[in-house]
Design an enzyme around this catalytic site. Structure first.
Site, PDB file in Angstrom:
ATOM      1  N   TYR A  78      25.457  55.254  54.776  1.00  0.00           N
ATOM      2  CA  TYR A  78      25.856  55.644  53.418  1.00  0.00           C
ATOM      3  C   TYR A  78      26.980  56.667  53.471  1.00  0.00           C
ATOM      4  O   TYR A  78      27.917  56.618  52.677  1.00  0.00           O
ATOM      5  CB  TYR A  78      24.657  56.225  52.647  1.00  0.00           C
ATOM      6  CG  TYR A  78      25.006  56.464  51.188  1.00  0.00           C
ATOM      7  CD1 TYR A  78      24.837  55.439  50.256  1.00  0.00           C
ATOM      8  CD2 TYR A  78      25.538  57.676  50.755  1.00  0.00           C
ATOM      9  CE1 TYR A  78      25.190  55.625  48.928  1.00  0.00           C
ATOM     10  CE2 TYR A  78      25.887  57.875  49.436  1.00  0.00           C
ATOM     11  CZ  TYR A  78      25.717  56.840  48.519  1.00  0.00           C
ATOM     12  OH  TYR A  78      26.085  57.028  47.209  1.00  0.00           O
ATOM     13  N   PHE A 130      52.452  47.197  34.883  1.00  0.00           N
ATOM     14  CA  PHE A 130      51.517  46.223  35.407  1.00  0.00           C
ATOM     15  C   PHE A 130      50.287  46.295  34.510  1.00  0.00           C
ATOM     16  O   PHE A 130      49.927  47.361  34.013  1.00  0.00           O
ATOM     17  CB  PHE A 130      51.163  46.438  36.882  1.00  0.00           C
ATOM     18  CG  PHE A 130      50.343  45.286  37.383  1.00  0.00           C
ATOM     19  CD1 PHE A 130      50.928  44.043  37.550  1.00  0.00           C
ATOM     20  CD2 PHE A 130      48.985  45.413  37.594  1.00  0.00           C
ATOM     21  CE1 PHE A 130      50.161  42.938  37.929  1.00  0.00           C
ATOM     22  CE2 PHE A 130      48.219  44.318  37.979  1.00  0.00           C
ATOM     23  CZ  PHE A 130      48.810  43.080  38.146  1.00  0.00           C
ATOM     24  N   THR A 131      49.644  45.148  34.316  1.00  0.00           N
ATOM     25  CA  THR A 131      48.579  45.025  33.314  1.00  0.00           C
ATOM     26  C   THR A 131      47.488  46.090  33.466  1.00  0.00           C
ATOM     27  O   THR A 131      47.215  46.845  32.532  1.00  0.00           O
ATOM     28  CB  THR A 131      47.957  43.624  33.411  1.00  0.00           C
ATOM     29  OG1 THR A 131      47.546  43.405  34.761  1.00  0.00           O
ATOM     30  CG2 THR A 131      48.953  42.545  33.005  1.00  0.00           C
ATOM     31  N   ASP A 221      52.766  52.829  43.556  1.00  0.00           N
ATOM     32  CA  ASP A 221      51.835  51.703  43.611  1.00  0.00           C
ATOM     33  C   ASP A 221      52.196  50.968  44.892  1.00  0.00           C
ATOM     34  O   ASP A 221      53.185  50.225  44.940  1.00  0.00           O
ATOM     35  CB  ASP A 221      51.970  50.806  42.379  1.00  0.00           C
ATOM     36  CG  ASP A 221      50.987  49.631  42.439  1.00  0.00           C
ATOM     37  OD1 ASP A 221      50.551  49.271  43.556  1.00  0.00           O
ATOM     38  OD2 ASP A 221      50.661  49.070  41.376  1.00  0.00           O
ATOM     39  N   LYS A 264      46.463  42.685  48.784  1.00  0.00           N
ATOM     40  CA  LYS A 264      47.767  42.009  48.920  1.00  0.00           C
ATOM     41  C   LYS A 264      48.332  42.269  50.325  1.00  0.00           C
ATOM     42  O   LYS A 264      47.871  41.665  51.286  1.00  0.00           O
ATOM     43  CB  LYS A 264      48.722  42.507  47.823  1.00  0.00           C
ATOM     44  CG  LYS A 264      48.431  41.945  46.431  1.00  0.00           C
ATOM     45  CD  LYS A 264      47.283  42.612  45.744  1.00  0.00           C
ATOM     46  CE  LYS A 264      47.240  42.318  44.263  1.00  0.00           C
ATOM     47  NZ  LYS A 264      46.063  42.906  43.614  1.00  0.00           N
ATOM     48  N   ARG A 388      52.610  34.672  33.204  1.00  0.00           N
ATOM     49  CA  ARG A 388      53.058  36.068  33.190  1.00  0.00           C
ATOM     50  C   ARG A 388      54.119  36.182  32.099  1.00  0.00           C
ATOM     51  O   ARG A 388      55.313  36.260  32.346  1.00  0.00           O
ATOM     52  CB  ARG A 388      53.661  36.475  34.544  1.00  0.00           C
ATOM     53  CG  ARG A 388      52.671  36.531  35.674  1.00  0.00           C
ATOM     54  CD  ARG A 388      51.815  37.786  35.744  1.00  0.00           C
ATOM     55  NE  ARG A 388      50.639  37.804  34.921  1.00  0.00           N
ATOM     56  CZ  ARG A 388      49.660  38.704  35.058  1.00  0.00           C
ATOM     57  NH1 ARG A 388      49.707  39.625  36.012  1.00  0.00           N
ATOM     58  NH2 ARG A 388      48.632  38.717  34.252  1.00  0.00           N
ATOM     59  N   PHE A 455      44.600  37.992  28.863  1.00  0.00           N
ATOM     60  CA  PHE A 455      44.996  36.799  29.630  1.00  0.00           C
ATOM     61  C   PHE A 455      43.890  36.289  30.549  1.00  0.00           C
ATOM     62  O   PHE A 455      43.830  35.105  30.850  1.00  0.00           O
ATOM     63  CB  PHE A 455      46.250  37.120  30.468  1.00  0.00           C
ATOM     64  CG  PHE A 455      46.076  38.358  31.293  1.00  0.00           C
ATOM     65  CD1 PHE A 455      45.534  38.306  32.551  1.00  0.00           C
ATOM     66  CD2 PHE A 455      46.404  39.607  30.765  1.00  0.00           C
ATOM     67  CE1 PHE A 455      45.332  39.457  33.290  1.00  0.00           C
ATOM     68  CE2 PHE A 455      46.203  40.769  31.494  1.00  0.00           C
ATOM     69  CZ  PHE A 455      45.656  40.690  32.760  1.00  0.00           C
TER      70      PHE A 455
END
Ligand code: P61
Length: 463
Positions: A78, A130-131, A221, A264, A388, A455
């Site tokens: 943990y 970005f969303t 980011d 990514k 998009r 979306f």
């Protein structure tokens, strides 16, 4: 560290295939039923009904044998898992940030950062929205302000660094609201919504100087920043002989911290983190992570996930990996462009973006041309892509109207190390066939609209 330019020109994959996943080919009738049941939204399709899945490069990449071996080395304690320390070492080595907070994925990190850094009424400039990033800024009481250069909103502009910050737009905002109301600038590498477009080091250096002067942190980011480093080397004076690692560190050293969706660049199926250099900020994040994600040494991940991420990071900065990654995306893009299909230029690193506005000029933007095109490509060939455009952009909170963004795009996103050149040939042929009969494609009507990130779950019917 100097890089060796390889003697051959092919982007051939620097790996061979050890295990495969079988694909299912469906009939047109099956696809008609599937897309109808999915409300003409590719997010609502079942993956078993998809032949080639280009929905996203997020969490869909193939891990290496070493990463899979790393899963077996999971220390599922943990607290204080060994894998956390491996990850921390890797982040320090490749990104250079001192402090690390793991999170379950990118938006977990965005949530923590927004809650800690934004005060209600603040303004958060960014190089395009970005969303999830914008939503977390808004939920924390902030207002997103787009400060990307104008060329980013023009699919035909061949500007080599369409991800650049427009310093005048930024300065105008700071002059208007005061630096005290700008908690940070959000800087994204290889800007997703612009078509995977990089910022330049020159632009980042100017930004860094400006932000130092006004005491505004730069929060990166870092989701696709290794891919951004590739373009800096390729296009920017003085970087041709620098390794991706050196360029990545140079980027990070000009920033104050980052959020990361490790799904990514970092070649894992799940994971993310927040990292920074400021101790006070770190302590706040450490305190916040235990409320929303998990203890500060796992942040919602299993030990094995952190191990796979640490190994993925080492593989992601390999020159030959990125050469094949970007080479594959270009292979598809060049095929489509050569056939006259309208795509966003220059070709970015993670996807090819069809320009639905030009593909379907007869469909009004409020009849969702990109959504319709994505549904049609699925019907045509079982290929799944992502809208998009107007659906993704959502509504303006003030007017309640659709935002009708300049970019109305369909994203053909390539998972890393997953599909072959022959798959891409099938994709190109299918898109080209569709382009030939584009006049037969009609718009859609939205029949269900969720409140947040519509979306993902919105439903549609053919007009
Ligand atoms: C994608 F349709 N991207 O491109 P999380 N920053 C950046 C991202 O690209 C990103 C996140 C933060 C996804 C997944 C996705 O509207 C959508 O790990 C530059 O997904 O939480 C994610 O990282 C968030 C798809 C996200 C979407 C939001 O496919």
């Amino acid at each position: 560290m100097e890089i060796q330019h390889t003697p051959h020109h092919s982007w051939a994959e620097p790996y061979k295939i050890k295990m495969v996943e079988l694909l299912r080919v469906t009939t047109r009738e099956e696809r008609e039923q599937a897309i109808r049941e999915a409300g003409y939204n590719t997010f609502l399709l079942r993956s078993r009904d998809v032949y080639i899945d280009l929905l996203t490069d997020s969490g869909t990449s193939a891990m290496s044998d070493r990463q899979w071996a790393g899963l077996m080395m999971g220390d599922e304690a943990y607290a204080g898992s060994d894998n956390f320390y491996h990850l921390q070492d890797a982040v320090r080595e490749y990104y250079g940030y001192k402090y690390l907070i793991p999170t379950h994925q990118g938006r977990g990190a965005e949530h923590l950062m927004s809650r800690i850094m934004i005060k209600p009424g603040d303004f958060v400039p960014g190089n395009m929205y970005f969303t999830t990033t914008r939503l977390h800024q808004e939920l924390a009481g902030g207002n997103f302000v787009d400060v990307i250069i104008d060329q980013a909103h023009d699919p035909d502009s061949r500007h080599p660094f369409k991800g650049n910050v427009d310093m005048e737009k930024l300065d105008r905002l700071v002059q208007k609201v005061g630096a005290d109301h700008v908690p940070y600038i959000s800087l994204e590498g290889n800007v997703n919504m612009a078509g995977g477009q990089p910022f330049s080091m020159k632009n980042l250096r100017e930004l860094h100087e400006y932000c130092r002067k006004h005491d505004i942190p730069i929060m990166l980011d870092a989701t696709r920043t290794i891919e951004n480093a590739w373009f800096i080397r390729e296009r920017e004076e003085g970087y041709r002989d620098k390794s991706l690692r050196v360029i990545l560190r140079e980027i990070c050293d000009l920033t104050d911290g980052c959020t990361m969706s490790a799904k990514k660049d970092l070649l894992v199926n799940i994971g993310g983190f927040f990292a920074c250099n400021d101790k006070e900020l770190f302590i706040k994040a450490q305190n916040m992570v235990v409320v929303y994600e998990g203890l500060h040494t796992y942040g919602g991940l299993a030990g094995r996930d952190m191990e796979a991420m640490a190994i993925g990071m080492r593989e992601a900065v390999m020159e030959e990996h990125q050469s094949a990654r970007i080479g594959q995306v270009r292979y598809l893009g060049n095929k489509l462009r050569d056939a006259g299909v309208p795509i966003v230029n220059p070709i970015g690193s993670h996807a090819i973006f069809l320009n639905a506005r030009e593909f379907l000029p007869h469909v009004d933007q409020d009849d969702y041309p990109a959504q319709a095109l994505a549904a049609e490509l699925y019907l045509e060939a079982g290929i799944r892509t992502m809208e998009r455009g107007n659906v993704s952009a959502g509504r303006d909170p003030e007017t309640g109207q659709n935002r009708r963004p300049a970019l109305e795009l369909v994203r053909l996103t390539l998972p890393r190390r997953v599909y072959t050149q022959a798959h891409l040939d099938v994709v190109a042929e299918s898109v080209i066939d569709l382009y030939a009969r584009r006049e037969s494609i009609h718009g859609l009507k939205m029949t269900y609209e969720p409140e947040y990130l519509r979306f993902f779950q919105a439903r549609f019917e053919p007009l």
